[in-house]
Design a protein around this motif. Structure first.
Motif, mmCIF file in Angstrom:
data_model
loop_
_atom_site.group_PDB
_atom_site.id
_atom_site.type_symbol
_atom_site.label_atom_id
_atom_site.label_comp_id
_atom_site.label_asym_id
_atom_site.label_seq_id
_atom_site.Cartn_x
_atom_site.Cartn_y
_atom_site.Cartn_z
ATOM 1 N N UNK A 145 -43.762 7.289 21.707
ATOM 2 C CA UNK A 145 -44.405 6.130 21.084
ATOM 3 C C UNK A 145 -44.057 5.991 19.597
ATOM 4 N N UNK A 146 -43.882 7.097 18.886
ATOM 5 C CA UNK A 146 -43.529 7.014 17.461
ATOM 6 C C UNK A 146 -42.113 6.485 17.278
ATOM 7 N N UNK A 147 -41.280 6.648 18.278
ATOM 8 C CA UNK A 147 -39.922 6.125 18.243
ATOM 9 C C UNK A 147 -39.014 6.828 17.269
ATOM 10 N N UNK A 148 -37.936 6.152 16.934
ATOM 11 C CA UNK A 148 -36.900 6.758 16.101
ATOM 12 C C UNK A 148 -36.552 5.924 14.878
ATOM 13 N N UNK A 149 -37.222 4.805 14.660
ATOM 14 C CA UNK A 149 -36.808 3.886 13.595
ATOM 15 C C UNK A 149 -36.835 4.529 12.214
ATOM 16 N N UNK A 150 -37.840 5.319 11.914
ATOM 17 C CA UNK A 150 -37.917 5.936 10.588
ATOM 18 C C UNK A 150 -36.751 6.885 10.348
ATOM 19 N N UNK A 151 -36.266 7.497 11.405
ATOM 20 C CA UNK A 151 -35.175 8.463 11.270
ATOM 21 C C UNK A 151 -33.849 7.790 10.932
ATOM 22 N N UNK A 152 -33.799 6.476 11.028
ATOM 23 C CA UNK A 152 -32.601 5.741 10.645
ATOM 24 C C UNK A 152 -32.583 5.412 9.156
ATOM 25 N N UNK A 153 -33.685 5.694 8.480
ATOM 26 C CA UNK A 153 -33.832 5.421 7.048
ATOM 27 C C UNK A 153 -33.563 6.707 6.265
ATOM 28 N N UNK A 156 -36.219 7.694 3.632
ATOM 29 C CA UNK A 156 -37.450 8.228 4.238
ATOM 30 C C UNK A 156 -37.214 9.653 4.734
ATOM 31 N N UNK A 157 -36.093 9.852 5.388
ATOM 32 C CA UNK A 157 -35.784 11.158 5.967
ATOM 33 C C UNK A 157 -35.704 12.239 4.888
ATOM 34 N N UNK A 158 -35.080 11.927 3.775
ATOM 35 C CA UNK A 158 -34.895 12.909 2.705
ATOM 36 C C UNK A 158 -36.116 13.044 1.806
ATOM 37 N N UNK A 159 -36.775 11.938 1.490
ATOM 38 C CA UNK A 159 -37.837 11.972 0.485
ATOM 39 C C UNK A 159 -39.246 12.072 1.053
ATOM 40 N N UNK A 160 -39.480 11.481 2.202
ATOM 41 C CA UNK A 160 -40.820 11.518 2.789
ATOM 42 C C UNK A 160 -40.904 12.642 3.814
ATOM 43 N N UNK A 161 -40.025 12.618 4.797
ATOM 44 C CA UNK A 161 -40.035 13.673 5.813
ATOM 45 C C UNK A 161 -39.475 14.976 5.260
ATOM 46 N N UNK A 162 -38.632 14.873 4.258
ATOM 47 C CA UNK A 162 -38.058 16.021 3.542
ATOM 48 C C UNK A 162 -37.146 16.894 4.381
ATOM 49 N N UNK A 163 -36.313 16.239 5.185
ATOM 50 C CA UNK A 163 -35.258 16.998 5.834
ATOM 51 C C UNK A 163 -34.316 17.486 4.748
ATOM 52 N N UNK A 164 -33.744 18.671 4.911
ATOM 53 C CA UNK A 164 -32.794 19.171 3.912
ATOM 54 C C UNK A 164 -31.471 18.403 3.996
ATOM 55 N N UNK A 165 -30.669 18.472 2.926
ATOM 56 C CA UNK A 165 -29.447 17.654 2.846
ATOM 57 C C UNK A 165 -28.490 17.794 4.027
ATOM 58 N N UNK A 166 -28.282 18.996 4.521
ATOM 59 C CA UNK A 166 -27.344 19.189 5.631
ATOM 60 C C UNK A 166 -27.795 18.417 6.866
ATOM 61 N N UNK A 167 -29.065 18.488 7.182
ATOM 62 C CA UNK A 167 -29.551 17.799 8.381
ATOM 63 C C UNK A 167 -29.580 16.283 8.197
#
Length: 182
Positions: A145-153, A156-167
């Protein structure tokens, strides 16, 4: 932490954990995870991973959370999120195969985790398994239900979700259908 003052936030989290220990209390898994976030933002990947692993374990041992039926329950949602963070750090330090294995376990335990499915897509793509990458991404986009749209940003991925640079880079490569460099 909300103002990106990582050193100050780290000092605050350390003080909170010391106060809890002095009072005979267990470390709060949210604070341990937040301290890992600070270390992640300071690019101290190994320290962040250790905090995330500890947070995941603490969430699984937690008592006193009330479930819908009024019974005490573990906080498995927190445990899954912290475990995802730990797996992200593993990829950042270069153990992509180990990170893949950890995300596979997370996805089995929490099939509705968009984060784990997006990470699997990135890692499968990076490791040359395009079909599994597409399958993981499709599952995140179509079956959760949460989908994947945010992961295309990327922001958002780097600054909000805070995935590290490599990922972040691996997922961007997948989304652009750009083959990883050998």
């Amino acid at each position: 932490e909300g103002r990106s003052q990582w050193q100050e936030a780290l000092a605050d989290y350390n003080a909170a954990l010391q106060l809890a220990a002095a009072g005979g209390e267990s470390p709060d898994p949210y604070i341990v995870n937040a301290r890992g976030n600070c270390l992640n933002s300071l690019r101290e990947w190994e320290g962040a991973r250790q905090d995330y692993l500890a947070s995941s374990q603490l969430f699984q041992q937690a008592k006193g959370f009330r479930g819908r039926g009024g019974t005490t329950t573990q906080r498995l949602d927190g445990a899954i999120f912290a475990a995802s963070n730990a797996a992200l750090m593993l990829a950042q330090v270069g153990d992509e195969v180990g990170a893949l294995r950890e995300f596979q376990k997370i996805a089995r335990r929490a099939p509705g985790s968009s984060d784990s499915r997006a990470a699997l897509a990135a890692l499968y793509w990076r490791l040359g398994d395009a079909q599994r990458a597409e399958d993981a991404w499709h599952f995140a986009c179509e079956n959760i239900s949460a989908g994947c749209s945010k992961y295309q940003d990327r922001k958002w991925l780097a600054e909000v979700r805070r995935w590290p640079p490599v990922m972040v880079a691996h997922l961007q490569d997948f989304l652009a259908l750009q083959r990883p460099a050998a």
